[in-house]
Design an enzyme around this catalytic site. Structure first.
Site, short mmCIF file in Angstrom:
data_model
loop_
_atom_site.label_atom_id
_atom_site.label_comp_id
_atom_site.label_asym_id
_atom_site.label_seq_id
_atom_site.Cartn_x
_atom_site.Cartn_y
_atom_site.Cartn_z
N TYR A 139 0.81 -1.21 0.00
CA TYR A 139 0.00 0.00 0.00
C TYR A 139 0.85 1.27 0.00
CZ TYR A 139 -4.08 -2.91 1.05
OH TYR A 139 -5.08 -3.85 1.01
N LYS A 189 3.37 -15.50 2.30
CA LYS A 189 3.29 -16.27 1.04
C LYS A 189 4.73 -16.59 0.65
CE LYS A 189 0.78 -17.93 -2.35
NZ LYS A 189 -0.03 -19.13 -2.18
N ASP A 221 -3.18 -18.22 1.80
CA ASP A 221 -4.35 -18.91 1.24
C ASP A 221 -4.87 -19.98 2.22
OD1 ASP A 221 -1.85 -19.96 0.73
OD2 ASP A 221 -2.31 -20.75 -1.25
N ASP A 249 -11.05 -8.61 7.56
CA ASP A 249 -12.46 -8.53 7.16
C ASP A 249 -13.08 -9.93 7.11
OD1 ASP A 249 -12.41 -5.80 6.96
OD2 ASP A 249 -13.41 -5.76 5.00
#
Ligand code: NAD
Length: 367
Positions: A139, A189, A221, A249
């Site tokens: 970000y 990851k 994942d 979320d």
């Protein structure tokens, strides 16, 4: 403790009023001097001053110990450019306060387990704290933007982390785990991304300073799957910015309603505490907003800025007591709900429960 209260827009003022009410009661019971200074942010600040984050608001926040925020945003500003919208004030504030660790609990409250879309035998008992790195990664990484001959034929973002950035947020996760069930799951990851390999190496090294805390690693994942199939396997989840945004979320579904969820952004000069929900213009002004998320954010403020562990525990226990007694705002009500309560009634009920818990504690000590 000097607390800057930023009620903001929509239901923000309604829910922060209840959080402040609970803090006043806790302060009175325990003999703490909480000072509250209220300032405008968001749409209400634009109307008063032309800016979504007036300098007086920012100065007051920086001079205090903690910030308690409601929510920002109003439909009348939706057509404005992003930098002039209420949400810009919140982004500027977050950056100015410098909190690099975002803490978001996801708790399955027994009494409202049925409001979660997860089957209650899966969700019941879940109590997860997600520690998300907030100021780095994809970000914020440079270079970023649109490139190419047409100016927009290629777009690029950069995921970048330094050892120092990983280490400081990892320490927050391990310290926090020590106050909980002493387990950290680091999510990355690392099978694909170099930033994740550095993440995993650094977290593993930091873990050696916390031999009393168990560490395991999961790919993002797999974590996404485990969150909704076996949420009870988690205590503290530590992860980078993008993964944390998505996973927090996802974890929210465990609790059932957006209105229940608190958050804290810590590690900077001043801690920022805010419910996860927005300004909910569709229900603003009707006195029906769920204030539990704001009240639980106040509890986090006592724990992480005030180091007032017992007081924070008491607020969280009071929330459970009120839910167990059957009181519900409409967002967490079901067909069986008989005790539908307004925002202010919930605030008062939590205060009463805090009072009763303090009485019980006194009589226990007297015995
Ligand atoms: P929202 O969180 O405001 O509302 C989503 C839905 O959840 C609505 O139906 C709302 O009624 C309900 N809801 C939210 N909080 C609730 C509560 N405490 N009690 C009961 N019901 C609740 O999200 P949105 O509708 O996407 O956004 C509305 C405005 O809020 C927008 O301007 C958005 O930019 C802003 N926003 C602000 C923040 C923030 O201040 N941190 C976060 C998200 C959205």
């Amino acid at each position: 403790m000097k607390i800057t209260v930023l009620p903001g827009d929509g239901i923000g003022p309604e829910v922060t009023a209840e959080a402040v009410r609970v803090l006043r009661v806790v302060g009175a019971i325990h003999g703490h001097n909480f000072e509250f200074e209220e300032r405008p942010i968001g749409g209400v600040a634009i109307k008063q001053t032309g800016s979504p984050l007036p300098s007086t608001t920012l100065d007051t926040c920086l001079a205090g110990d903690a910030v308690l925020l409601g929510a920002v945003g109003a439909p009348e500003f939706d057509s404005m450019p992003p930098n002039l919208r209420p949400e810009a004030g919140l982004l500027l504030l977050r950056r100015a306060l410098g909190g690099f660790a975002n803490l978001r609990p996801a708790i399955s409250y027994d009494a409202i387990a049925a409001t979660s879309p997860l089957r209650s035998e899966i969700a019941r008992g879940a109590d997860i704290l997600i520690v998300r790195e907030l100021l780095g990664g994809l970000y914020f990484g440079e270079p970023r933007g649109f490139f190419g001959s047409n100016g927009d034929s290629v777009a690029r973002n950069t995921m970048i982390y330094s050892v120092a950035e990983i280490e400081r947020v990892a320490r927050v996760a391990f310290e926090t785990a020590r106050k909980r069930r002493r387990k950290v799951t680091s999510v990355d990851k690392a099978n694909v991304l170099e930033t994740s390999q550095l993440w995993r190496q650094t977290v593993s090294r930091v873990a050696r300073d916390y031999p009393d805390v168990t560490l395991d690693h999961l790919y993002v994942d797999a974590c996404a799957m485990h969150l909704i199939t076996t949420p009870l396997r988690f205590d503290v989840i530590l992860t980078e910015n993008l993964f944390g945004d998505i996973l927090s979320d996802e974890a929210a579904v465990i609790t059932g309603s957006l209105g229940m969820l608190p958050s804290a952004s810590i590690g900077g000069s001043v801690g920022l505490y805010e419910p996860v929900h927005g300004s909910a213009p569709d229900i603003a002004g009707r006195g029906v907003a769920n204030p539990f998320g704001a009240i639980a954010s106040a509890a986090m403020m006592l724990r992480y800025t005030g180091s007032l562990e017992q007081e924070a525990d008491e607020i969280e226990e009071a929330i459970r007591v009120v839910l167990k007694a059957g009181y519900r705002t409409p967002d967490i009500a079901s067909g069986e709900t008989r005790l539908l309560a307004k925002t202010s009634e919930i605030g008062q009920l939590v205060c009463d429960a805090v009072d009763e818990l303090a009485d019980m504690r006194h009589s226990y000590h007297a015995v």
